[in-house]
Design a protein around this motif. Structure first.
Motif, PDB file in Angstrom:
ATOM      1  N   ALA A 138     -12.726 -82.076  24.834  1.00 35.21           N
ATOM      2  CA  ALA A 138     -12.649 -83.835  24.190  1.00 35.21           C
ATOM      3  C   ALA A 138     -14.501 -83.111  24.758  1.00 35.21           C
ATOM      4  O   ALA A 138     -15.047 -83.823  24.219  1.00 35.21           O
ATOM      5  N   GLU A 139     -14.396 -82.779  26.638  1.00 32.61           N
ATOM      6  CA  GLU A 139     -16.072 -82.523  26.943  1.00 32.61           C
ATOM      7  C   GLU A 139     -17.339 -81.662  26.151  1.00 32.61           C
ATOM      8  O   GLU A 139     -18.174 -82.370  26.514  1.00 32.61           O
ATOM      9  N   VAL A 140     -16.678 -81.766  25.933  1.00 34.13           N
ATOM     10  CA  VAL A 140     -17.333 -80.297  24.873  1.00 34.13           C
ATOM     11  C   VAL A 140     -18.592 -81.275  24.068  1.00 34.13           C
ATOM     12  O   VAL A 140     -19.510 -80.799  23.639  1.00 34.13           O
ATOM     13  N   THR A 141     -17.643 -82.249  22.766  1.00 35.06           N
ATOM     14  CA  THR A 141     -18.474 -83.163  21.874  1.00 35.06           C
ATOM     15  C   THR A 141     -19.793 -83.847  22.786  1.00 35.06           C
ATOM     16  O   THR A 141     -20.349 -83.876  21.632  1.00 35.06           O
ATOM     17  N   GLY A 142     -18.854 -83.596  24.401  1.00 37.36           N
ATOM     18  CA  GLY A 142     -20.859 -84.227  24.753  1.00 37.36           C
ATOM     19  C   GLY A 142     -21.700 -83.462  24.583  1.00 37.36           C
ATOM     20  O   GLY A 142     -23.114 -83.552  24.378  1.00 37.36           O
ATOM     21  N   GLU A 143     -21.468 -82.133  24.492  1.00 35.39           N
ATOM     22  CA  GLU A 143     -22.474 -81.207  25.060  1.00 35.39           C
ATOM     23  C   GLU A 143     -22.894 -80.928  23.649  1.00 35.39           C
ATOM     24  O   GLU A 143     -24.361 -80.178  23.242  1.00 35.39           O
ATOM     25  N   LEU A 144     -22.406 -80.740  22.355  1.00 33.39           N
ATOM     26  CA  LEU A 144     -22.664 -80.629  21.117  1.00 33.39           C
ATOM     27  C   LEU A 144     -23.198 -81.432  20.445  1.00 33.39           C
ATOM     28  O   LEU A 144     -24.319 -81.527  19.760  1.00 33.39           O
ATOM     29  N   ARG A 145     -23.197 -83.152  21.150  1.00 33.38           N
ATOM     30  CA  ARG A 145     -24.361 -84.268  20.575  1.00 33.38           C
ATOM     31  C   ARG A 145     -26.085 -84.013  21.360  1.00 33.38           C
ATOM     32  O   ARG A 145     -27.062 -84.295  20.895  1.00 33.38           O
ATOM     33  N   ARG A 146     -25.803 -82.950  22.447  1.00 34.26           N
ATOM     34  CA  ARG A 146     -26.780 -83.298  23.086  1.00 34.26           C
ATOM     35  C   ARG A 146     -27.333 -82.375  22.496  1.00 34.26           C
ATOM     36  O   ARG A 146     -28.487 -82.381  21.796  1.00 34.26           O
ATOM     37  N   ARG A 147     -27.083 -80.957  22.109  1.00 31.43           N
ATOM     38  CA  ARG A 147     -28.001 -79.978  21.569  1.00 31.43           C
ATOM     39  C   ARG A 147     -28.168 -80.725  19.894  1.00 31.43           C
ATOM     40  O   ARG A 147     -29.085 -80.226  19.487  1.00 31.43           O
ATOM     41  N   CYS A 148     -27.604 -81.429  19.139  1.00 32.13           N
ATOM     42  CA  CYS A 148     -27.874 -81.636  18.233  1.00 32.13           C
ATOM     43  C   CYS A 148     -28.593 -83.248  18.143  1.00 32.13           C
ATOM     44  O   CYS A 148     -29.513 -82.511  17.104  1.00 32.13           O
ATOM     45  N   LEU A 149     -28.421 -83.606  19.112  1.00 33.01           N
ATOM     46  CA  LEU A 149     -30.302 -84.550  19.719  1.00 33.01           C
ATOM     47  C   LEU A 149     -31.114 -83.557  20.281  1.00 33.01           C
ATOM     48  O   LEU A 149     -32.483 -83.658  18.606  1.00 33.01           O
ATOM     49  N   ASP A 150     -31.540 -82.277  20.625  1.00 34.62           N
ATOM     50  CA  ASP A 150     -32.219 -81.415  20.694  1.00 34.62           C
ATOM     51  C   ASP A 150     -33.314 -80.710  19.546  1.00 34.62           C
ATOM     52  O   ASP A 150     -34.410 -80.657  19.201  1.00 34.62           O
ATOM     53  N   ILE A 151     -31.249 -80.273  18.289  1.00 37.05           N
ATOM     54  CA  ILE A 151     -32.197 -79.667  17.283  1.00 37.05           C
ATOM     55  C   ILE A 151     -33.154 -81.121  16.143  1.00 37.05           C
ATOM     56  O   ILE A 151     -33.948 -81.108  15.795  1.00 37.05           O
ATOM     57  N   LEU A 152     -32.542 -82.364  15.917  1.00 34.84           N
ATOM     58  CA  LEU A 152     -32.906 -83.552  15.367  1.00 34.84           C
ATOM     59  C   LEU A 152     -34.597 -83.674  15.671  1.00 34.84           C
ATOM     60  O   LEU A 152     -35.246 -84.237  15.056  1.00 34.84           O
ATOM     61  N   ARG A 153     -34.903 -83.538  17.008  1.00 40.36           N
ATOM     62  CA  ARG A 153     -35.909 -83.544  17.908  1.00 40.36           C
ATOM     63  C   ARG A 153     -37.230 -83.348  16.827  1.00 40.36           C
ATOM     64  O   ARG A 153     -38.234 -83.144  15.812  1.00 40.36           O
ATOM     65  N   GLN A 154     -36.791 -81.733  16.366  1.00 40.00           N
ATOM     66  CA  GLN A 154     -37.895 -80.816  15.123  1.00 40.00           C
ATOM     67  C   GLN A 154     -37.512 -81.680  14.225  1.00 40.00           C
ATOM     68  O   GLN A 154     -38.053 -80.757  12.512  1.00 40.00           O
ATOM     69  N   GLY A 155     -36.351 -82.835  13.448  1.00 33.19           N
ATOM     70  CA  GLY A 155     -36.390 -82.718  12.080  1.00 33.19           C
ATOM     71  C   GLY A 155     -34.504 -81.968  11.542  1.00 33.19           C
ATOM     72  O   GLY A 155     -34.001 -81.885  12.034  1.00 33.19           O
ATOM     73  N   TYR A 156     -34.604 -82.890  10.887  1.00 32.27           N
ATOM     74  CA  TYR A 156     -32.910 -82.791  10.255  1.00 32.27           C
ATOM     75  C   TYR A 156     -33.140 -80.730   9.508  1.00 32.27           C
ATOM     76  O   TYR A 156     -33.448 -80.113   9.684  1.00 32.27           O
ATOM     77  N   SER A 157     -31.033 -80.783  10.670  1.00 37.37           N
ATOM     78  CA  SER A 157     -31.278 -79.128  10.339  1.00 37.37           C
ATOM     79  C   SER A 157     -29.762 -78.488   9.384  1.00 37.37           C
ATOM     80  O   SER A 157     -28.905 -79.255   9.840  1.00 37.37           O
ATOM     81  N   GLU A 158     -29.288 -78.204   9.190  1.00 33.47           N
ATOM     82  CA  GLU A 158     -27.781 -76.932   8.759  1.00 33.47           C
ATOM     83  C   GLU A 158     -27.074 -77.181  10.239  1.00 33.47           C
ATOM     84  O   GLU A 158     -26.127 -77.002   9.793  1.00 33.47           O
ATOM     85  N   GLU A 159     -27.868 -76.731  11.229  1.00 31.36           N
ATOM     86  CA  GLU A 159     -27.433 -76.452  12.359  1.00 31.36           C
ATOM     87  C   GLU A 159     -26.893 -77.702  12.359  1.00 31.36           C
ATOM     88  O   GLU A 159     -25.555 -77.176  13.088  1.00 31.36           O
ATOM     89  N   ALA A 160     -28.195 -78.629  12.988  1.00 28.56           N
ATOM     90  CA  ALA A 160     -27.382 -79.579  14.103  1.00 28.56           C
ATOM     91  C   ALA A 160     -25.847 -79.714  13.087  1.00 28.56           C
ATOM     92  O   ALA A 160     -24.521 -80.700  13.180  1.00 28.56           O
ATOM     93  N   GLU A 161     -25.636 -79.909  11.389  1.00 32.54           N
ATOM     94  CA  GLU A 161     -24.742 -80.517  10.537  1.00 32.54           C
ATOM     95  C   GLU A 161     -23.381 -79.600  11.220  1.00 32.54           C
ATOM     96  O   GLU A 161     -22.194 -79.936  10.990  1.00 32.54           O
ATOM     97  N   ARG A 162     -23.467 -78.602  12.029  1.00 32.19           N
ATOM     98  CA  ARG A 162     -22.233 -77.246  11.487  1.00 32.19           C
ATOM     99  C   ARG A 162     -22.285 -77.774  12.739  1.00 32.19           C
ATOM    100  O   ARG A 162     -20.524 -77.590  13.267  1.00 32.19           O
ATOM    101  N   LEU A 163     -22.472 -78.257  13.317  1.00 33.82           N
ATOM    102  CA  LEU A 163     -22.553 -78.388  15.598  1.00 33.82           C
ATOM    103  C   LEU A 163     -21.702 -79.799  14.929  1.00 33.82           C
ATOM    104  O   LEU A 163     -20.546 -79.804  15.585  1.00 33.82           O
TER     105      LEU A 163
END
Length: 215
Positions: free
Chosen positions: A121-146
């Motif tokens: 359950a706590e992994v989702t918080g880390e994945l959200r953080r990862r997604c936001l870091d990715i989205l700083r550079q724009g939309y990405s398929e990697e963010a969709e995967r996460l």
């Protein structure tokens, strides 16, 4: 008068051994928690070699902690022990998902299912953080995967409808996961729309005729 001297001796021997095991367990639990935090920090910095080194060391401490307390279930299932093992689960699963590797099972990590699910359950918080870091550079398929992984985690957790005494308070964690997933989906949707709008504007500008130069 009854003679309780033999019982007295056994009682003190038992509690002395239990107390020594507890002191060692507290020390190892703190070390395990710190290593797991360092693992996740390294993952977010894309320092994968450092993350793997920390995670490997954490695995050794987790195994040692479980072996130490094998004969002391009252300590093995104490809150501080299971919390440390939960952090180990979180670090292990986060690393696997970010690297798109096979997910270690509860049996692989030698933890209880309740501890595994709470760590998941706590992994989702880390994945959200990862997604936001990715989205700083724009939309990405990697963010969709996460985000897909976050959805799958929630879909699993929401089916575990058992008393909190058995699941370690998983129901509350599941409610938090739902909010994290919904906010992340909203962020990705907004990023995708902005990217599509930007591309549409670029196409429109490319079709405009060039303005004539002033004489």
């Amino acid at each position: 008068m009854p003679d309780l001297s033999e019982l007295n001796s056994r009682v003190h021997q038992n509690f002395e051994a239990l107390n020594q095991a507890r002191e060692q367990a507290l020390l190892q639990a703190r070390q395990l928690t710190r290593l797991c935090a360092n693992t996740i920090r390294a993952l977010h910095r894309s320092e994968m070699e450092t993350a793997h080194q920390n995670l490997e060391e954490a695995g050794g401490i987790a195994a040692g902690l479980q072996n130490l307390l094998g004969n002391y279930p009252v300590l093995l299932y104490a809150g501080y022990t299971q919390d440390a093992l939960k952090e180990y689960v979180e670090a292990s699963l986060t690393c696997a998902i970010i690297e798109d590797a096979a997910l270690p099972s509860p049996e692989d990590l030698k933890v209880e299912y309740s501890t595994y699910l709470n760590g998941m359950a706590e992994v989702t918080g880390e994945l959200r953080r990862r997604c936001l870091d990715i989205l700083r550079q724009g939309y990405s398929e990697e963010a969709e995967r996460l985000l897909g992984w976050m959805d799958e985690i929630y879909n699993l957790l929401v089916t575990v409808d058992y008393p909190d005494a058995l699941t370690g308070g998983l129901r509350r964690q599941t409610d938090l996961v739902r909010g994290i997933v919904e906010r992340t989906r909203a962020d990705l949707t907004l990023s995708l729309r902005e990217e599509r709008l930007q591309k549409a504007l670029e196409r429109a500008l490319n079709r405009l005729p060039e303005e004539p130069l002033n004489p």
